[in-house]
Design an enzyme around this catalytic site. Structure first.
Site, PDB file in Angstrom:
ATOM      1  CG  ASP A 225      32.461  62.952  87.095  1.00 20.46           C
ATOM      2  OD1 ASP A 225      31.498  63.515  86.538  1.00 20.46           O
ATOM      3  OD2 ASP A 225      32.472  61.745  87.392  1.00 20.46           O
TER       4      ASP A 225
ATOM      5  CB  ALA B  91      36.232  58.817 100.394  1.00 20.03           C
ATOM      6  N   GLY B  92      33.872  58.989  97.589  1.00 17.90           N
ATOM      7  CA  GLY B  92      33.367  58.191  96.469  1.00 17.90           C
ATOM      8  C   GLY B  92      33.927  58.696  95.149  1.00 17.90           C
ATOM      9  N   GLY B  93      33.233  58.357  94.062  1.00 19.93           N
ATOM     10  CA  GLY B  93      33.712  58.713  92.725  1.00 19.93           C
ATOM     11  C   GLY B  93      33.865  60.206  92.524  1.00 19.93           C
ATOM     12  CB  ALA B  94      31.646  63.096  93.238  1.00 18.03           C
TER      13      ALA B  94
ATOM     14  CE  LYS C 122      30.451  58.426  86.419  1.00 17.26           C
ATOM     15  NZ  LYS C 122      30.568  59.516  87.373  1.00 17.26           N
TER      16      LYS C 122
ATOM     17  CG  ASN D 129      32.973  61.701  83.185  1.00 12.13           C
ATOM     18  OD1 ASN D 129      34.031  61.858  82.566  1.00 12.13           O
ATOM     19  ND2 ASN D 129      32.272  62.706  83.655  1.00 12.13           N
TER      20      ASN D 129
HETATM   21  P1  NDP Z   1      29.511  57.347  95.732  1.00 18.65           P
HETATM   22  O1  NDP Z   1      28.414  56.408  96.074  1.00 18.65           O
HETATM   23  O2  NDP Z   1      30.729  56.837  95.044  1.00 18.65           O
HETATM   24  O3  NDP Z   1      30.016  58.075  97.095  1.00 18.65           O
HETATM   25  C1  NDP Z   1      29.107  58.622  98.010  1.00 18.65           C
HETATM   26  C2  NDP Z   1      29.858  59.349  99.114  1.00 18.65           C
HETATM   27  O4  NDP Z   1      28.890  59.986  99.934  1.00 18.65           O
HETATM   28  C3  NDP Z   1      30.679  58.439 100.009  1.00 18.65           C
HETATM   29  O5  NDP Z   1      31.837  59.107 100.411  1.00 18.65           O
HETATM   30  C4  NDP Z   1      29.748  58.235 101.187  1.00 18.65           C
HETATM   31  O6  NDP Z   1      30.415  57.962 102.401  1.00 18.65           O
HETATM   32  C5  NDP Z   1      29.137  59.603 101.292  1.00 18.65           C
HETATM   33  N1  NDP Z   1      27.879  59.610 102.031  1.00 18.65           N
HETATM   34  C6  NDP Z   1      26.682  59.077 101.673  1.00 18.65           C
HETATM   35  N2  NDP Z   1      25.756  59.306 102.629  1.00 18.65           N
HETATM   36  C7  NDP Z   1      26.389  59.984 103.626  1.00 18.65           C
HETATM   37  C8  NDP Z   1      25.978  60.489 104.885  1.00 18.65           C
HETATM   38  N3  NDP Z   1      24.723  60.366 105.315  1.00 18.65           N
HETATM   39  N4  NDP Z   1      26.889  61.154 105.638  1.00 18.65           N
HETATM   40  C9  NDP Z   1      28.159  61.321 105.218  1.00 18.65           C
HETATM   41  N5  NDP Z   1      28.611  60.839 104.034  1.00 18.65           N
HETATM   42  C10 NDP Z   1      27.739  60.180 103.257  1.00 18.65           C
HETATM   43  O7  NDP Z   1      28.831  58.512  94.892  1.00 18.65           O
HETATM   44  P2  NDP Z   1      29.540  59.534  93.897  1.00 18.65           P
HETATM   45  O8  NDP Z   1      30.803  60.023  94.525  1.00 18.65           O
HETATM   46  O9  NDP Z   1      29.599  58.963  92.543  1.00 18.65           O
HETATM   47  O10 NDP Z   1      28.473  60.697  93.850  1.00 18.65           O
HETATM   48  C11 NDP Z   1      28.281  61.535  94.974  1.00 18.65           C
HETATM   49  C12 NDP Z   1      27.340  62.649  94.575  1.00 18.65           C
HETATM   50  O11 NDP Z   1      27.964  63.442  93.584  1.00 18.65           O
HETATM   51  C13 NDP Z   1      26.022  62.150  93.952  1.00 18.65           C
HETATM   52  O12 NDP Z   1      24.975  62.761  94.657  1.00 18.65           O
HETATM   53  C14 NDP Z   1      26.059  62.653  92.537  1.00 18.65           C
HETATM   54  O13 NDP Z   1      24.784  63.113  92.123  1.00 18.65           O
HETATM   55  C15 NDP Z   1      27.010  63.819  92.625  1.00 18.65           C
HETATM   56  N6  NDP Z   1      27.716  64.058  91.372  1.00 18.65           N
HETATM   57  C16 NDP Z   1      27.521  65.279  90.800  1.00 18.65           C
HETATM   58  C17 NDP Z   1      28.146  65.580  89.632  1.00 18.65           C
HETATM   59  C18 NDP Z   1      27.892  66.910  89.018  1.00 18.65           C
HETATM   60  O14 NDP Z   1      28.315  67.122  87.877  1.00 18.65           O
HETATM   61  N7  NDP Z   1      27.262  67.834  89.711  1.00 18.65           N
HETATM   62  C19 NDP Z   1      29.065  64.630  88.952  1.00 18.65           C
HETATM   63  C20 NDP Z   1      29.243  63.391  89.675  1.00 18.65           C
HETATM   64  C21 NDP Z   1      28.562  63.134  90.834  1.00 18.65           C
HETATM   65  P3  NDP Z   1      30.831  56.456 102.841  1.00 18.65           P
HETATM   66  O15 NDP Z   1      32.022  56.113 102.017  1.00 18.65           O
HETATM   67  O16 NDP Z   1      31.118  56.613 104.261  1.00 18.65           O
HETATM   68  O17 NDP Z   1      29.633  55.584 102.543  1.00 18.65           O
END
Ligand code: NDP
Length: 285
Positions: free
Chosen positions: A109, A133-136, A73, A94
């Site tokens: 997204d 706070a990730g990509g989504a 991405k 994306n």
């Molecule tokens: P990233 O890896 O960039 O971010 C993951 C996020 O989840 C971080 O903020 C992370 O926190 C948090 N996290 C993970 N595990 C835990 C936990 N046990 N407790 C609390 N927070 C947690 O992933 P993306 O943002 O790219 O994707 C996130 C989700 O979004 C995926 O499951 C993906 O399938 C979904 N998605 C869905 C889409 C759709 O069209 N429906 C489109 C894009 C994504 P920390 O920073 O603290 O590690």
């Protein structure tokens, strides 16, 4: 006079690695069939070392565009000819669209999420709790901010990541925002209008995973949205329904971004019900 036959399909694709479990292809091809378009959506495993060649290949073969997923991405940006506003703000692409021979990077997204959200409620003037706070989360935060949300409470375990996103949303989108470090059970403030799970908690195969939330703080006045597409009925979705919230599941976001991609590539409006059905057929197998 008989029409000249045309056996040349239009091509679009998703580039990713791993990508085999990505369910976008059946959703998109169901939409193309519904529109009577002889288009193909290919699921292509592209290694990072081969990304430049893959983009060159897509240009040479006249692809109408392609989606990018993990890990491309951000890496795809140098190979494109320009960026749309959201992609530029997010620093991630994306969806690539061929416009006048140029490949332009977009980010659908957050727009897909917004499309699903706006079918229920406008975020304008609303207070939003954004978990993750990730990509989504970044994509959703930017679009909800551009759509006029009054305030975002951003909740994330990793403080550095959370503060970085809060800084971006405040400085580039002009949002009123506060950051909460997620180191204990989080209680959703009463005045919240929209709660979004943008973490990966609940994603297959970890079906037992639970968000660290006080679920009693979910109120019927709140709309709860989950990004997790597989399974669509996450623990968060089920809990929010039990508390009387209106709910948006992760399939709606997926369908929403597919609709936008198809509009960019073909200029046509696809049928979201056909697309959702194609996904449900897969996830209920
Ligand atoms: P990233 O890896 O960039 O971010 C993951 C996020 O989840 C971080 O903020 C992370 O926190 C948090 N996290 C993970 N595990 C835990 C936990 N046990 N407790 C609390 N927070 C947690 O992933 P993306 O943002 O790219 O994707 C996130 C989700 O979004 C995926 O499951 C993906 O399938 C979904 N998605 C869905 C889409 C759709 O069209 N429906 C489109 C894009 C994504 P920390 O920073 O603290 O590690």
């Amino acid at each position: 006079m008989a029409q000249t036959p045309n056996f040349k399909q239009e091509l679009v694709a998703v580039f990713g690695k791993p990508v085999a479990e990505n369910p976008t292809q059946p959703m998109m091809e169901a939409a193309f069939r519904g529109l009577g378009l002889d288009w193909r959506y290919l699921t292509m495993e592209v290694d990072p070392a081969g990304l430049a060649d893959a983009v060159r290949g897509a240009r040479a073969m006249g692809f109408a565009g392609f989606n990018c997923t993990i890990p491309h991405k951000v890496a795809v940006i140098p190979y494109l000819d320009g960026l749309g506003k959201s992609a530029e703000l997010m620093g991630a692409v994306n969806c690539v669209v061929r416009r006048d021979g140029k490949l332009i990077g977009e980010n659908t997204d957050g727009k897909g999420f917004l499309k699903a959200l706006e079918a229920r409620v406008s975020p304008k003037g609303k207070r939003v709790v954004l978990l993750g706070a990730g990509g989504a989360a970044r994509a959703i935060g930017v679009e909800v901010g551009l759509a006029g949300a009054a305030h975002i409470t951003l909740v994330n375990r990793d403080e550095k990541r959370g503060r970085e996103l809060a800084g971006l949303l405040s400085s580039r989108v002009g949002l009123s925002i506060d950051f909460v470090r997620w180191d204990r059970v989080f209680r959703i403030p009463e005045e919240t209008g929209i709660v979004v799970n943008a973490t990966s908690v609940g994603l297959f195969p970890d079906l037992q995973a639970r968000l660290e939330l006080d679920f009693d703080s979910l109120l019927p006045s709140m709309l709860a949205a989950d990004v997790i597409p597989n399974p669509p009925r996450t623990h968060f979705v089920r809990s929010a329904e039990e508390k009387g919230c209106e709910v948006i599941d992760g399939l709606e976001m997926l369908v929403g971004q597919g609709l936008i991609g198809i509009k960019y590539w073909t200029g046509r409006d696809a049928d979201p019900a056909l697309m959702r059905k194609a996904l449900l057929d897969i996830f209920s197998r």
